[in-house]
Design a protein around this motif. Structure first.
Motif, PDB file in Angstrom:
ATOM      1  N   UNK A 172      -3.624  -5.958  -4.800  1.00  0.00           N
ATOM      2  CA  UNK A 172      -2.382  -5.376  -5.291  1.00  0.00           C
ATOM      3  C   UNK A 172      -1.389  -5.252  -4.145  1.00  0.00           C
ATOM      4  N   UNK A 173      -0.151  -5.677  -4.395  1.00  0.00           N
ATOM      5  CA  UNK A 173       0.908  -5.460  -3.406  1.00  0.00           C
ATOM      6  C   UNK A 173       1.546  -4.119  -3.726  1.00  0.00           C
ATOM      7  N   UNK A 174       1.528  -3.222  -2.797  1.00  0.00           N
ATOM      8  CA  UNK A 174       2.057  -1.880  -3.057  1.00  0.00           C
ATOM      9  C   UNK A 174       3.364  -1.671  -2.322  1.00  0.00           C
ATOM     10  N   UNK A 175       4.181  -0.819  -2.892  1.00  0.00           N
ATOM     11  CA  UNK A 175       5.466  -0.495  -2.286  1.00  0.00           C
ATOM     12  C   UNK A 175       5.289   0.649  -1.305  1.00  0.00           C
ATOM     13  N   UNK A 176       4.462   1.633  -1.697  1.00  0.00           N
ATOM     14  CA  UNK A 176       4.182   2.742  -0.790  1.00  0.00           C
ATOM     15  C   UNK A 176       2.839   3.352  -1.151  1.00  0.00           C
ATOM     16  N   UNK A 177       2.303   4.145  -0.260  1.00  0.00           N
ATOM     17  CA  UNK A 177       1.031   4.813  -0.486  1.00  0.00           C
ATOM     18  C   UNK A 177      -0.156   3.882  -0.288  1.00  0.00           C
ATOM     19  N   UNK A 178      -1.342   4.427  -0.532  1.00  0.00           N
ATOM     20  CA  UNK A 178      -2.577   3.670  -0.367  1.00  0.00           C
ATOM     21  C   UNK A 178      -3.071   3.169  -1.716  1.00  0.00           C
ATOM     22  N   UNK A 179      -3.724   2.026  -1.687  1.00  0.00           N
ATOM     23  CA  UNK A 179      -4.339   1.470  -2.884  1.00  0.00           C
ATOM     24  C   UNK A 179      -5.615   0.775  -2.434  1.00  0.00           C
ATOM     25  N   UNK A 180      -6.719   1.013  -3.121  1.00  0.00           N
ATOM     26  CA  UNK A 180      -7.977   0.387  -2.708  1.00  0.00           C
ATOM     27  C   UNK A 180      -7.893  -1.137  -2.757  1.00  0.00           C
ATOM     28  N   UNK A 181      -8.791  -1.756  -2.024  1.00  0.00           N
ATOM     29  CA  UNK A 181      -8.908  -3.211  -2.015  1.00  0.00           C
ATOM     30  C   UNK A 181      -9.234  -3.709  -3.417  1.00  0.00           C
ATOM     31  N   UNK A 182      -8.768  -4.887  -3.752  1.00  0.00           N
ATOM     32  CA  UNK A 182      -9.118  -5.490  -5.032  1.00  0.00           C
ATOM     33  C   UNK A 182      -7.932  -5.635  -5.958  1.00  0.00           C
ATOM     34  N   UNK A 183      -8.239  -6.041  -7.177  1.00  0.00           N
ATOM     35  CA  UNK A 183      -7.215  -6.289  -8.176  1.00  0.00           C
ATOM     36  C   UNK A 183      -7.087  -5.158  -9.170  1.00  0.00           C
ATOM     37  N   UNK A 184      -6.385  -5.469 -10.270  1.00  0.00           N
ATOM     38  CA  UNK A 184      -6.091  -4.446 -11.260  1.00  0.00           C
ATOM     39  C   UNK A 184      -6.151  -5.037 -12.666  1.00  0.00           C
TER      40      UNK A 184
END
Length: 68
Positions: free
Chosen positions: A43-55
């Motif tokens: 996932x490409x995030x704009x801000x904050x943390x996001x775990x590895x992997x897809x959605x």
């Protein structure tokens, strides 16, 4: 009112994932689920943390259908 589920996925065994989908999709369809987006890419995030992997973003007609 529609209910939405967001699932984070990280597929390590693509062949096993296809077997999983073969069993999952008939049940998902029975409860009138709709796949809004599926991406196994990070996932490409704009801000904050996001775990590895897809959605996976899923929609159901209501919360009862989603829980079923």
């Amino acid at each position: 009112m529609a209910a939405y589920f967001i699932a984070q996925i990280d597929i390590h065994h693509p062949d096993g994932y296809q077997d999983y989908l073969a069993g999952f999709m008939p049940i998902f369809d029975r409860h009138k689920g709709r796949l809004l987006t599926v991406s196994s890419k990070p996932v490409e995030r704009v801000e904050g943390d996001w775990p590895k992997g897809g959605i996976v973003l899923m929609e159901f007609p209501d919360l009862a259908a989603a829980k079923a």
